[in-house]
Write a protein that holds these residues in place. Structure first.
Motif, mmCIF file in Angstrom:
data_model
loop_
_atom_site.group_PDB
_atom_site.id
_atom_site.type_symbol
_atom_site.label_atom_id
_atom_site.label_comp_id
_atom_site.label_asym_id
_atom_site.label_seq_id
_atom_site.Cartn_x
_atom_site.Cartn_y
_atom_site.Cartn_z
ATOM 1 N N TYR A 125 0.883 -1.002 -0.047
ATOM 2 C CA TYR A 125 -0.005 0.027 0.001
ATOM 3 C C TYR A 125 0.818 1.237 0.025
ATOM 4 C CZ TYR A 125 -4.509 -1.962 1.323
ATOM 5 O OH TYR A 125 -5.667 -2.828 1.318
ATOM 6 N N ARG A 126 1.943 1.234 0.641
ATOM 7 C CA ARG A 126 3.014 2.238 0.935
ATOM 8 C C ARG A 126 3.367 2.878 -0.307
ATOM 9 N NH1 ARG A 126 5.951 -0.065 5.541
ATOM 10 N NH2 ARG A 126 4.062 -1.166 6.701
ATOM 11 N N LEU A 130 -6.683 4.476 3.681
ATOM 12 C CA LEU A 130 -5.885 5.634 4.199
ATOM 13 C C LEU A 130 -5.248 5.370 5.371
ATOM 14 C CD1 LEU A 130 -8.867 8.435 3.459
ATOM 15 C CD2 LEU A 130 -6.614 8.256 2.671
ATOM 16 N N VAL A 131 -5.952 4.290 6.140
ATOM 17 C CA VAL A 131 -5.266 4.003 7.423
ATOM 18 C C VAL A 131 -4.226 3.131 7.220
ATOM 19 C CG1 VAL A 131 -5.641 2.654 9.590
ATOM 20 C CG2 VAL A 131 -7.490 4.271 8.952
ATOM 21 N N ASN A 159 -1.329 4.706 5.609
ATOM 22 C CA ASN A 159 -0.630 5.725 6.284
ATOM 23 C C ASN A 159 -0.564 7.113 5.427
ATOM 24 O OD1 ASN A 159 0.026 7.091 8.561
ATOM 25 N ND2 ASN A 159 2.349 6.242 8.542
ATOM 26 N N ILE A 160 -1.748 7.451 4.998
ATOM 27 C CA ILE A 160 -1.510 8.505 3.849
ATOM 28 C C ILE A 160 -1.424 9.762 4.892
ATOM 29 C CG2 ILE A 160 -2.791 9.984 2.306
ATOM 30 C CD1 ILE A 160 -1.887 7.167 1.368
ATOM 31 N N LYS A 161 -0.430 10.666 4.526
ATOM 32 C CA LYS A 161 -0.326 12.139 5.364
ATOM 33 C C LYS A 161 -1.358 12.827 5.038
ATOM 34 C CE LYS A 161 2.912 10.280 7.485
ATOM 35 N NZ LYS A 161 4.086 9.537 6.804
ATOM 36 N N PRO A 168 -4.681 12.863 3.832
ATOM 37 C CA PRO A 168 -5.893 12.213 3.334
ATOM 38 C C PRO A 168 -7.010 13.097 2.413
ATOM 39 C CG PRO A 168 -5.841 11.946 5.706
ATOM 40 C CD PRO A 168 -4.718 12.947 5.138
ATOM 41 N N ASP A 175 8.602 14.492 4.230
ATOM 42 C CA ASP A 175 8.602 13.298 5.079
ATOM 43 C C ASP A 175 8.055 11.969 4.137
ATOM 44 O OD1 ASP A 175 8.535 12.074 7.531
ATOM 45 O OD2 ASP A 175 6.120 12.289 7.436
ATOM 46 N N SER A 208 9.799 9.057 4.633
ATOM 47 C CA SER A 208 10.862 8.115 5.162
ATOM 48 C C SER A 208 10.228 6.693 5.412
ATOM 49 C CB SER A 208 11.437 8.760 6.686
ATOM 50 O OG SER A 208 10.185 8.790 7.481
ATOM 51 N N ASP A 209 9.016 6.559 5.613
ATOM 52 C CA ASP A 209 8.821 5.247 6.044
ATOM 53 C C ASP A 209 7.967 4.600 4.632
ATOM 54 O OD1 ASP A 209 5.839 5.460 7.797
ATOM 55 O OD2 ASP A 209 6.333 6.526 6.102
ATOM 56 N N ILE A 217 8.330 2.265 2.423
ATOM 57 C CA ILE A 217 9.219 1.220 2.189
ATOM 58 C C ILE A 217 8.761 0.644 0.696
ATOM 59 C CG2 ILE A 217 10.364 -1.076 2.610
ATOM 60 C CD1 ILE A 217 9.553 -0.364 5.637
ATOM 61 N N LYS A 272 14.857 -1.514 0.851
ATOM 62 C CA LYS A 272 15.304 -1.389 2.174
ATOM 63 C C LYS A 272 14.951 -2.426 3.215
ATOM 64 C CE LYS A 272 14.273 2.731 5.213
ATOM 65 N NZ LYS A 272 13.613 3.991 5.049
ATOM 66 N N ILE A 330 2.906 4.560 14.209
ATOM 67 C CA ILE A 330 1.769 4.213 13.515
ATOM 68 C C ILE A 330 1.821 2.945 12.575
ATOM 69 C CG2 ILE A 330 0.505 5.485 11.476
ATOM 70 C CD1 ILE A 330 0.790 8.074 12.963
ATOM 71 N N TYR A 347 -2.903 9.616 15.692
ATOM 72 C CA TYR A 347 -3.249 10.439 14.603
ATOM 73 C C TYR A 347 -3.533 12.047 15.220
ATOM 74 C CZ TYR A 347 -4.036 6.403 11.653
ATOM 75 O OH TYR A 347 -3.866 5.351 10.692
ATOM 76 N N SER A 357 -1.339 13.141 12.691
ATOM 77 C CA SER A 357 -1.992 13.307 11.434
ATOM 78 C C SER A 357 -3.453 13.150 11.719
ATOM 79 C CB SER A 357 -1.760 12.010 10.421
ATOM 80 O OG SER A 357 -1.126 10.962 10.877
ATOM 81 N N GLY A 391 -5.668 14.187 9.874
ATOM 82 C CA GLY A 391 -6.716 13.863 8.905
ATOM 83 C C GLY A 391 -7.057 12.367 8.635
ATOM 84 N N LEU A 392 -6.522 11.324 9.625
ATOM 85 C CA LEU A 392 -6.789 10.118 9.526
ATOM 86 C C LEU A 392 -7.545 9.690 10.661
ATOM 87 C CD1 LEU A 392 -3.273 8.461 8.380
ATOM 88 C CD2 LEU A 392 -5.534 8.608 7.014
ATOM 89 N N PRO A 401 -11.148 8.602 8.633
ATOM 90 C CA PRO A 401 -11.040 7.145 8.330
ATOM 91 C C PRO A 401 -10.924 6.110 9.249
ATOM 92 C CG PRO A 401 -9.592 8.667 6.905
ATOM 93 C CD PRO A 401 -10.042 9.451 8.392
#
Ligand SMILES: Nc1nc2c(ncn2[C@@H]2O[C@H](COP(=O)(O)OP(=O)(O)OP(=O)(O)O)[C@@H](O)[C@H]2O)c(=O)[nH]1
Ligand SMILES: [Mg+2]
Lengths: 205, 1076
Positions: free
Chosen positions: A78-79, A107-108, A111-113, A115, A187, A189-190, A192, B331, B590, B665, B669, B671-672, B675
């Motif tokens: 997803y990421r 979205l959850v 982990n969408i910054k 949304p 941002d 960074s995560d 992957i 990674k 998270i 959150y 964040s 915004g989440l 959801p």
């Protein structure tokens, strides 16, 4: 191939089981359709090279399992998604009602910054069926899409290749836009993204 | 604390002046080659306990000198007393060769003992040491090497399949393909085992001499081939990478790969990269050209080989390629290999280096022996031996025999794996424990008492336990990314991970340990949490997250290294940094929480309470934190209870995960939040309520209430918010309430009625949005109750509005939803009538009513008839109702005599013809009735009218519709009519009818004739068929065999002949011939 660096786009297709996610992807990538239903297990992707406004783009389309028991546990794929396609079946009311849950779940898990601004595209599939089998009207669908934040909406038939190209064109454009926005987003960074170097798997069917 | 991997067992002192120049081991036999050419053979007593020393020798037995090498101790003196009978002298072969023995090699499957001495190679029998062959051909042999894949095979069994060492995209398959069921695409197919099977029993003997290499190969204990290869330089060392590939290093320090399955020298491949700087600068010198440098080549775990030179060890795979653990962009692979290194660095240049499962053993000239980790080269134990180490041999992975210059032979044994693990745990070297567990076979982990778990499960649990502990250590050492990666990979129980974070994230004030008891405690928690939130004023008045402030210092243990230099005032800057740290810590948490919630929901889902993870089936039991598991083990009799407890624990964990995710959150964040709260979640209600209220995130709160079916709370809140006067209040007015109610269905019909009341009072049209909505929810509502509710509505400003609302509702359910309930239909008609009473001029309602009475078949006709009876303006409508009651006579009376609507009257008749379900007869009947009305009007009718009616009757007769009437009946009617009818006026009608009749007559005649014809035809056919019979009597004979036909099966030929079925073949031939 034209010069310039190649853009890589990642697209995720979500929706209830049997709505035609795999069929849409197959139609778009390979121009094929099968009547036979074979549940997708886990997740799999196909890639397609596109040219969008003179830009060379590789679109990696992730097809996921709609059936709960086949859904993959990991969500690493997803990421780093650039666009998410939410599919329902116009002859299946439940699949339509699930659309917004799929969006939230995505979205959850991804982990969408941001949304509010993440691009989704909604597709109502199987419009080739007889009118009396159709349960979700265009009006109902467009209302939902505008409630979810003016999401682009397409009605398609994977079977008869109606509107599939058009829908994925918008998907690609929105993904491209998102990708460009992401580049400015420090941002990251995560995210992957483990598949960047993979050769696209050949068609698995 | 020090680690003891090996413990001393026995010491053997050779009491002669000779020295050992070569050594070898086979099974439990030790072979020593001496400087005078003699061979000594010892046996290790095999009844010497189990292979490993069961407990660590106590510290008293050895005097320790702490040289403090990587935290390990060095022993100087050992107590070897335990194993006095360890060595058993077996044999000495005096002067087996003339000169000192340089090398001993063993080829067990060929029963060979190979001795290299003074450049000559001799082969002896392994069992009785008689000479097999002297290979005089090689005068200047400098190296012999044997290899057998049977030994390799043996080594392989030590390694568990689950230990996947390769650089494969293992994580890819875990996350994607290993779904809840076995996936179709399994990416990791390790073929090691199969390979061995294919090349079974193959062994080699390599002899290096001059610039040549001779390779003898043996297949299935038989000599197979010998091939000589030419090289550019003398061979310095060689090692088998596999049964197929041989790695060679020559004196000039070049590396070659030789494919033994190809007989041609062209298959010698020079490995180019070893001469360049693959390795970083420290090891660059490693590859300078010098023929005095010793290079060791060793095979370790499958797919990993080490080239050691100077103080560096380089790992290569079986294809001779450098193993790269650091895959820049990949990674996940780098993460997985976090603890693996390539190259490995030693303190200094080792003399001997060997692989001893699962460790590396190195010896240095200065009497020191080291045990190191294979993965990263870390030193684990170092042992001081009093004299120079000449060589050491390793037996079956358990005994370590050290040979020293002064003729002493020390033997050590690996302590049990359990003991090794204990030691690692004690000094918190969890990474070492992991390294060991990964490689050990699963069968070592099986615990007797637990039958539910397989050995694989047990190993996984052990590994998981260590990985989680290790991740905690990494976390405390600020290696957050790696820690979180491990927490996710090994499904760390959420409570453990969450506890690492500060109270603001956890939502539990510190020192609140006993949080997993009963409900009363829950309340305490919540209170503590609320206080906590008030203490820490996260959000300031502007509700902007950017302005979030925190008291400093935060009490959490988390403090990432991201230095954001503060340029503003000290205090302010500090706050910003703290906030930044908090946000970062939260962001690292998270992904873990999102992953955990997915797994928990899978376990909690009723139809699939299991899932696959890293090749293990994870059940509820396997997932539950270890501390809880111990509790359950004691109550194993009460299975039911146990399952309930597990479910309870899981639910609690799910709540913890979701609630903390919610808090995260909120911090990083927002915004989440929406959801999360909209999807199925286990968030703690009061935490969400309090925090969202505090931050005025009402939209999210309402979504949350909705998901939790707390509709009353939502609606109360919405009502309150609707009247709040502040700028940008999106909840102002009734719209939000109405939208919320739209999402409710019949289950909450009571709430709908209760809360739609106030919007309706504001504007009655809101009622329509609930009850007249093209939605599943709206359609689900009980119509009787809705109608009742609407009828009883009070406080509607205008009665007409209320009528409009109810009418619209009924029209909706009748027209759109096709409801056929009499009550609704009747009600609608009544309401229209009522409406018209209140407002006579409402044309729209008038039209609706008119149409409705005509179209609907479901209202109570009698009732409506009563309502409109006697009202002059409803006369026409009355006909519709009468018609429904089939009171056609009255219909005509009204239409003709009262209203003079003649066209209507005619159309009324014609209408019945159009309806397929009505038969034509009814139309005819009505038409005829109409005609009678015109021809025989009521006596009261005046003359003028009579004329008019008469003309109307004629009109009908001369129109095409006249044709439908029954002619004869009409004629009677006409002749009985009061008035005489001039023929001329109805000539058209008569002509048409006569024509019609003639046509019908003709058609009948034709029909009759054709029927007669077919009758004759049938008769003819019948008589022909009759003739075709043959009579067989008791005496009839078969024309072939001349026997009686009797009751046999017969054949009847077209020429009338009857024969037995058995004879039919013959007759057929005759018959055919005849016909030809
Ligand atoms: N008539 C019609 N049938 C379609 C269409 N698209 C897909 N189907 C059929 O619907 C069934 C399900 O299609 P899939 O593409 O496998 O559905 P899916 O969404 O991938 O399902 P999962 O993998 O279980 O999540 C198949 O039998 C398809 O042939 C369409 O546009 N029209
Ligand atoms: Mg599919």
């Amino acid at each position: 191939m034209s010069s310039g660096k190649k853009t890589f786009l990642k697209v995720i297709i979500l929706g209830d089981s049997g709505v035609g996610k795999t069929s849409l992807m197959q139609q778009f990538v390979n121009g094929k359709f099968s009547h036979q239903y074979k549940a997708t297990i886990g997740a799999d992707f196909l890639t397609k090279e596109l040219i969008i406004d003179d830009k060379n783009v590789t679109m990696q389309i992730w097809d996921t399992a709609g059936q709960e028991r086949f859904q993959s546990l990991g969500v690493a794929f997803y990421r780093g998604a650039d666009c998410c396609v939410l599919v329902y079946d116009v002859t299946n009311t439940k699949s339509f009602e699930s659309v917004s849950s799929w969006r939230d779940e995505f979205l959850v898990q991804a982990n969408i910054k941001d949304p509010e601004n993440f691009p989704f595209v909604v597709i109502g599939n199987k419009i080739d069926v007889e009118e009396n089998k159709r349960l979700i009207s265009n009006k109902k669908a467009t209302t939902l899409c505008s409630n979810l934040g003016s999401l682009p909406y397409f009605e398609t038939s994977a079977k008869e290749a109606v509107n599939v190209e058009q829908a994925f064109d918008v998907v690609a454009r929105n993904a491209l836009q998102q990708e460009e926005n992401e580049e400015y987003n420090e941002d990251y960074s995560d995210a992957i993204n483990i598949h960047l170097e993979n050769e696209p798997s050949s068609c698995a069917c | 604390m020090s680690i003891q991997i090996v413990a001393p067992i026995a010491l053997l002192v050779l009491n002669n002046k000779r020295s050992i120049t070569a050594s070898a081991v086979y099974g439990t036999q030790l072979f020593f080659g001496l400087n005078d050419g003699s061979l000594m053979v010892y046996d290790i007593k095999d009844d010497y306990g189990l292979n490993q020393v069961s407990k660590t020798p106590n510290d008293h037995s050895s005097k320790k000198v702490d040289r403090n090498v990587a935290g390990t101790d060095i022993f100087e003196d050992y107590d070897f007393s335990q194993g006095s009978n360890f060595y058993k002298f077996k044999k000495e072969v005096n002067k087996i060769v003339d000169k000192p023995i340089d090398q001993l090699e063993i080829l067990p499957d060929m029963n060979f003992l190979v001795i290299l001495s003074n450049g000559l190679v001799s082969i002896f029998k392994l069992d009785d040491f008689t000479l097999e062959e002297k290979l005089v051909k090689f005068k200047h042999a400098n190296l012999v090497k044997s290899y057998s894949n049977i030994i390799e095979n043996g080594l392989d069994t030590n390694l568990d399949e689950s230990y996947i060492y390769e650089n494969s995209d293992e994580d890819y398959s875990d996350t994607v393909s290993l779904a809840a069921v076995n996936s179709e695409f399994n990416l990791n197919n390790h073929t090691t085992k199969e390979e061995v099977k294919i090349n079974d029993y193959r062994s080699y003997l390599c002899i290096a001499f001059k610039r040549k290499l001779m390779v003898y190969s043996f297949v299935k204990n038989e000599f197979n081939s010998k091939i000589e290869y030419n090289l550019n330089d003398k061979v310095k060392n060689l090692s088998f990478l596999s049964t197929e590939l041989l790695l060679i290093v020559t004196i000039d320090n070049n590396f070659y790969l030789l494919n033994l399955y190809e007989e041609d020298e062209r298959f010698i491949k020079k490995l180019p990269f070893f001469t360049t700087s693959v390795v970083n600068s420290t090891s660059f010198s490693y590859f300078n050209k010098s023929n005095s440098v010793k290079i060791s080549l060793l095979k370790t775990l499958p797919h990993i080989n080490i080239i050691s030179k100077e103080s560096v060890g380089l790992k290569i795979n079986d294809n001779g390629e450098y193993i790269n653990y650091n895959h820049g962009r990949k990674k996940a692979i780098s993460m997985k290999n976090f603890n693996r290194k390539n190259p490995l660095l030693w303190l200094k240049k080792p003399d001997i280096i060997k692989y001893w499962f699962p460790y590396l053993v190195l010896s240095y000239g200065n009497e020191i022996l080291e045990i190191r980790n294979l993965e990263n080269g870390n030193l684990i134990q170092s042992i001081a031996i009093r004299s120079n180490i000449k060589d050491f041999v390793l037996i079956e992975g358990n005994y370590l025999i050290i040979i020293t210059d002064d003729g002493k032979i020390h033997s050590f044994s690996q302590v049990t794996y359990d003991s090794q693990l204990d030691q690692f745990e004690k000094i918190n070297k969890i990474d070492e424990a992991i390294s060991l567990v990964e490689k050990l076979p699963s069968k070592l982990f099986k615990r007797e008492f637990d039958e539910d778990l397989t050995e694989k499960d047990e190993k996984f649990l052990k590994l998981r336990e260590y990985q989680i502990r290790y991740a905690e250590i990494l976390f405390h050492n600020k290696k957050y990314e790696q820690a979180m990666y491990l927490f996710i990979s090994f499904m760390a129980p959420p409570d453990i991970v969450i506890s690492l974070f500060p109270p603001i994230v956890k939502g539990i004030s510190s020192n609140n340990d006993d949080n997993d008891n009963d409900d009363s405690n829950n309340n305490n928690n919540n209170d503590a949490l609320l206080i906590n939130l008030e203490d820490i004023n996260i959000f300031n008045e502007n509700d902007a997250f950017g302005d979030m402030t925190l008291p400093s210092p935060i009490s959490g243990r988390y403090s990432p290294t991201t230095a954001e230099t503060s340029t503003v005032s000290e205090n302010n800057g500090k706050k910003i940094v703290e906030r930044q740290k908090l946000i970062e810590s939260v962001r690292s948490l998270i992904p873990y929480l999102a992953d955990a919630r997915r797994k928990l929901s899978k376990l909690l889902s009723p139809d699939s309470s299991k899932f696959e993870w890293k090749g293990i089936t994870i059940s509820k039991r396997l997932y539950i934190p270890l501390k809880h598991q111990h509790e359950h083990q004691h109550e194993s009799e009460q299975d039911q209870d146990q399952n309930q407890n597990i479910d309870k624990t899981l639910l609690k964990l799910a709540e913890q995960v979701d609630t903390v995710l919610f808090r995260c959150y909120l911090i990083s964040s927002p915004g989440l939040i929406g959801p999360l709260l909209r999807v199925n979640n286990y968030c703690d209600i009061s935490t969400v309520e309090k925090n969202l209220t505090r931050n005025q995130m009402y939209k999210e709160l309402i979504d949350f209430y909705h998901g939790k079916n707390l509709h009353e709370k939502s609606l109360k809140l919405l009502k309150r918010l609707s009247s709040e006067q502040n700028n940008g209040n999106v909840f102002e007015g009734p719209i939000a309430t109405v939208q919320y109610l739209q999402k409710l269905n019949n289950n909450d019909i009571g709430l709908i009625f209760e809360y739609i009341q106030w919007p309706i009072e504001v504007d009655y049209n809101y009622g329509k949005e609930i009850f007249i909505n093209d939605s599943i929810e709206s359609e689900s509502l009980d119509k009787f109750r809705v109608l009742e509710f609407l009828e009883n509505l009070k406080n509607i400003s205008n009665e007409l509005n209320k009528l409009d609302l109810i009418e619209t509702y009924l029209e909706h359910i009748i027209d759109e939803l096709n409801d056929q309930t009499t009550k609704f239909h009747t009600k609608l008609a009544e309401l229209y009538l009522k409406h018209l009473e209140l407002n006579k001029n409402d044309k729209e309602i008038w039209d609706k009513l008119e149409k409705f009475l005509q179209i609907s078949n479901y209202y109570d006709f009698t009732k409506i008839l009563k309502l409109i009876d006697g009202k002059q303006n409803y006369l026409i409508m009355k006909t519709s109702v009468l018609s429904k009651l089939s009171r056609h006579d009255e219909v005509f009376n009204i239409l003709i005599y009262e209203c003079g609507e003649y066209d209507m009257a005619l159309n009324y008749c014609l209408k019945f013809y159009e309806k397929p379900e009505q038969n034509e007869k009814l139309g005819n009947k009505l038409l005829s009735l109409l005609l009678s009305k015109y021809l025989d009007p009521l006596p009261s009718v005046d003359n003028a009218k009579e004329d008019l009616y008469f003309n109307k009757a004629l009109e009908i007769l001369s129109s095409p519709s006249g044709l439908c009437l029954d002619f004869l009946e009409l004629l009677t009617k006409l002749s009985n009519a009061k008035r005489k009818i001039p023929i001329s006026q109805i000539s058209n009608f008569l002509k048409l009818n006569l024509n019609q009749l003639t046509k019908e007559l003709n058609r009948s005649i034709i029909n009759g004739n054709s029927l007669k014809l077919s009758n004759t035809k049938l008769k003819l056919t019948r008589s022909l068929t009759k003739n075709e019979s043959i009579i067989i009597t008791e005496t009839s004979k078969c024309s072939m065999c001349k026997k009686k036909l009797g009751y046999s099966v017969l054949s009847w030929f077209p020429d009338g002949t009857v024969v037995h079925y058995g004879c039919s073949k013959l007759y057929k031939q005759q018959f055919d011939d005849k016909n030809q």
